[in-house]
Design an enzyme around this catalytic site. Structure first.
Site, PDB file in Angstrom:
ATOM      1  N   TYR A 181       0.834  -1.209   0.000  1.00 40.90           N
ATOM      2  CA  TYR A 181       0.000   0.000   0.000  1.00 40.90           C
ATOM      3  C   TYR A 181       0.873   1.265   0.000  1.00 40.90           C
ATOM      4  O   TYR A 181       0.643   2.199  -0.780  1.00 40.90           O
ATOM      5  CB  TYR A 181      -0.910  -0.037   1.227  1.00 40.90           C
ATOM      6  CG  TYR A 181      -1.958   1.038   1.288  1.00 40.90           C
ATOM      7  CD1 TYR A 181      -3.106   0.980   0.498  1.00 40.90           C
ATOM      8  CD2 TYR A 181      -1.822   2.124   2.154  1.00 40.90           C
ATOM      9  CE1 TYR A 181      -4.084   1.968   0.574  1.00 40.90           C
ATOM     10  CE2 TYR A 181      -2.793   3.105   2.240  1.00 40.90           C
ATOM     11  CZ  TYR A 181      -3.922   3.021   1.448  1.00 40.90           C
ATOM     12  OH  TYR A 181      -4.889   4.006   1.523  1.00 40.90           O
TER      13      TYR A 181
ATOM     14  N   LYS B 250       1.017   4.113  -2.913  1.00 45.05           N
ATOM     15  CA  LYS B 250       0.614   5.499  -2.647  1.00 45.05           C
ATOM     16  C   LYS B 250       1.784   6.462  -2.846  1.00 45.05           C
ATOM     17  O   LYS B 250       1.583   7.614  -3.243  1.00 45.05           O
ATOM     18  CB  LYS B 250       0.028   5.616  -1.234  1.00 45.05           C
ATOM     19  CG  LYS B 250      -1.273   4.824  -1.052  1.00 45.05           C
ATOM     20  CD  LYS B 250      -2.379   5.318  -1.998  1.00 45.05           C
ATOM     21  CE  LYS B 250      -3.711   4.666  -1.754  1.00 45.05           C
ATOM     22  NZ  LYS B 250      -4.779   5.161  -2.630  1.00 45.05           N
TER      23      LYS B 250
HETATM   24  P1  NAP Z   1     -13.360   1.757   0.392  1.00 49.75           P
HETATM   25  O1  NAP Z   1     -14.500   2.166   1.249  1.00 49.75           O
HETATM   26  O2  NAP Z   1     -12.789   0.403   0.540  1.00 49.75           O
HETATM   27  O3  NAP Z   1     -13.746   2.039  -1.141  1.00 49.75           O
HETATM   28  C1  NAP Z   1     -12.858   1.728  -2.180  1.00 49.75           C
HETATM   29  C2  NAP Z   1     -13.577   1.847  -3.492  1.00 49.75           C
HETATM   30  O4  NAP Z   1     -12.684   1.461  -4.553  1.00 49.75           O
HETATM   31  C3  NAP Z   1     -14.795   0.934  -3.577  1.00 49.75           C
HETATM   32  O5  NAP Z   1     -15.846   1.599  -4.239  1.00 49.75           O
HETATM   33  C4  NAP Z   1     -14.277  -0.224  -4.419  1.00 49.75           C
HETATM   34  O6  NAP Z   1     -15.279  -0.935  -5.122  1.00 49.75           O
HETATM   35  C5  NAP Z   1     -13.374   0.518  -5.390  1.00 49.75           C
HETATM   36  N1  NAP Z   1     -12.454  -0.370  -6.094  1.00 49.75           N
HETATM   37  C6  NAP Z   1     -11.650  -1.325  -5.569  1.00 49.75           C
HETATM   38  N2  NAP Z   1     -10.977  -1.965  -6.535  1.00 49.75           N
HETATM   39  C7  NAP Z   1     -11.374  -1.414  -7.721  1.00 49.75           C
HETATM   40  C8  NAP Z   1     -11.045  -1.646  -9.081  1.00 49.75           C
HETATM   41  N3  NAP Z   1     -10.160  -2.573  -9.449  1.00 49.75           N
HETATM   42  N4  NAP Z   1     -11.654  -0.880 -10.033  1.00 49.75           N
HETATM   43  C9  NAP Z   1     -12.564   0.073  -9.695  1.00 49.75           C
HETATM   44  N5  NAP Z   1     -12.905   0.339  -8.408  1.00 49.75           N
HETATM   45  C10 NAP Z   1     -12.327  -0.397  -7.434  1.00 49.75           C
HETATM   46  O7  NAP Z   1     -12.114   2.745   0.601  1.00 49.75           O
HETATM   47  P2  NAP Z   1     -12.061   4.303   1.007  1.00 49.75           P
HETATM   48  O8  NAP Z   1     -11.621   4.364   2.419  1.00 49.75           O
HETATM   49  O9  NAP Z   1     -13.264   4.999   0.547  1.00 49.75           O
HETATM   50  O10 NAP Z   1     -10.789   4.724   0.131  1.00 49.75           O
HETATM   51  C11 NAP Z   1     -10.876   5.490  -1.068  1.00 49.75           C
HETATM   52  C12 NAP Z   1      -9.467   5.905  -1.447  1.00 49.75           C
HETATM   53  O11 NAP Z   1      -8.897   6.674  -0.396  1.00 49.75           O
HETATM   54  C13 NAP Z   1      -8.523   4.713  -1.659  1.00 49.75           C
HETATM   55  O12 NAP Z   1      -7.645   4.996  -2.723  1.00 49.75           O
HETATM   56  C14 NAP Z   1      -7.768   4.641  -0.353  1.00 49.75           C
HETATM   57  O13 NAP Z   1      -6.529   4.018  -0.491  1.00 49.75           O
HETATM   58  C15 NAP Z   1      -7.649   6.115  -0.022  1.00 49.75           C
HETATM   59  N6  NAP Z   1      -7.388   6.386   1.376  1.00 49.75           N
HETATM   60  C16 NAP Z   1      -8.263   6.005   2.347  1.00 49.75           C
HETATM   61  C17 NAP Z   1      -7.952   6.273   3.672  1.00 49.75           C
HETATM   62  C18 NAP Z   1      -8.855   5.888   4.800  1.00 49.75           C
HETATM   63  O14 NAP Z   1      -8.456   6.078   5.962  1.00 49.75           O
HETATM   64  N7  NAP Z   1     -10.048   5.378   4.555  1.00 49.75           N
HETATM   65  C19 NAP Z   1      -6.752   6.931   3.999  1.00 49.75           C
HETATM   66  C20 NAP Z   1      -5.892   7.302   2.978  1.00 49.75           C
HETATM   67  C21 NAP Z   1      -6.213   7.027   1.669  1.00 49.75           C
HETATM   68  P3  NAP Z   1     -16.114  -2.110  -4.373  1.00 49.75           P
HETATM   69  O15 NAP Z   1     -17.210  -1.405  -3.623  1.00 49.75           O
HETATM   70  O16 NAP Z   1     -16.637  -2.952  -5.455  1.00 49.75           O
HETATM   71  O17 NAP Z   1     -15.163  -2.831  -3.470  1.00 49.75           O
END
Ligand code: NAP
Length: 247
Positions: A155, A159
């Site tokens: 990860y 990133k």
């Molecule tokens: P999440 O709730 O797990 O949502 C991730 C989304 O990405 C889901 O809609 C998922 O679809 C989609 N996805 C996964 N694989 C994919 C693919 N191959 N093609 C198209 N879509 C795909 O995560 P989140 O927390 O909202 O995170 C969103 C972004 O923010 C990510 O890049 C994550 O790394 C980043 N981020 C999050 C945090 C945090 O604390 N939450 C912190 C830093 C960065 P499905 O619904 O089908 O699984």
């Protein structure tokens, strides 16, 4: 923030941060192309929430790791709305494991979605935006890409890779009026972080000067600003939305 009438493509828009980004840009008057990979029932909520705000929203299925799927995503966006003004590379996954136990497959899977998916969409959006001589590309990185983290080699590498990709794209596309920036969220309350143990959550909380978790809305507000006309002179930057965690 001026984005009324623009077209925004958001990857992984069915839930979590992507869904709130879609709703936030829709509330500011942008038409939305909501990419999703999971069951269509999930993305329906995003589409309905955006359309309730008076804009158009189309859901387009596609796996960001597959270049052909990404091509179809942008073809559909062009066919529906004629322009692609904003791309938000949001889709992301985790497969946490200590390096000693992490398989090459675990490493590849995370790099493929988080980094290669961002490359695929940046390349295709860049092609359209260069012709338009305008555009905004915003990729969701993470503070983990800046700091590293035990159990997150794949990860963190993905990133950190997004940051290098962002700076390169900012340099390559800048002359055509396209800005390219990354957001590095800290600990945001979504499904992705819900799976962490109380012990890990407590240790992360102790590292946050603002002493609270972030919300998807905190990230979406920064996306909206970077997507707006008001952010026209900002490019190649990484903005931490992390309560001060990565200082
Ligand atoms: P999440 O709730 O797990 O949502 C991730 C989304 O990405 C889901 O809609 C998922 O679809 C989609 N996805 C996964 N694989 C994919 C693919 N191959 N093609 C198209 N879509 C795909 O995560 P989140 O927390 O909202 O995170 C969103 C972004 O923010 C990510 O890049 C994550 O790394 C980043 N981020 C999050 C945090 C945090 O604390 N939450 C912190 C830093 C960065 P499905 O619904 O089908 O699984």
């Amino acid at each position: 923030m001026s984005i009324k009438g623009k077209t925004a493509v958001i990857t992984g828009a069915s839930r979590g941060i992507g869904k709130v980004i879609a709703q936030t840009l829709a509330a500011l008057g942008a038409n939305i192309v909501a990419n999703y990979i999971g069951p269509p029932e999930e993305v329906k909520a995003t589409v309905e929430a955006c359309e309730a705000l008076g804009v158009k929203c189309v859901a387009v299925e596609g796996d960001v790791t597959k270049f052909e799927d990404c091509e179809k995503l942008f073809e559909r966006a062009k066919a529906e709305f004629e322009t692609v003004d904003i791309l938000v590379n949001n889709a992301g996954i985790t497969r946490d494991m200590l390096i000693a136990k992490m398989t090459p497959e675990d490493f590849d899977a995370v790099i493929n979605v988080n980094l290669k998916g961002t490359f695929n969409c940046t390349k295709l959006a860049g092609r359209i935006m260069q012709r338009q001589r305008a555009g905004r590309i915003i990729s969701i990185s993470s503070v983990i890409g800046l700091m590293g983290n035990i159990g997150q080699a794949n990860y963190a590498a993905s990133k950190a890779g997004i940051i290098g990709l962002t700076k390169t794209a900012a340099k390559e596309f800048g002359r055509r009026g396209i800005t390219v920036n990354a957001i590095a969220p800290g600990f945001i309350e979504t499904d992705m972080t819900a799976v962490l143990s109380d012990e890990v959550k407590a240790s992360m909380m102790s590292a946050i000067p603002l002493a609270k978790l972030g919300s998807p809305q905190d990230v979406a507000n920064t996306v909206a600003f970077l997507a707006s006309e008001e952010a026209a002179y900002i490019t190649g930057q990484v903005i931490c939305v992390d309560g001060g965690m990565a200082m």
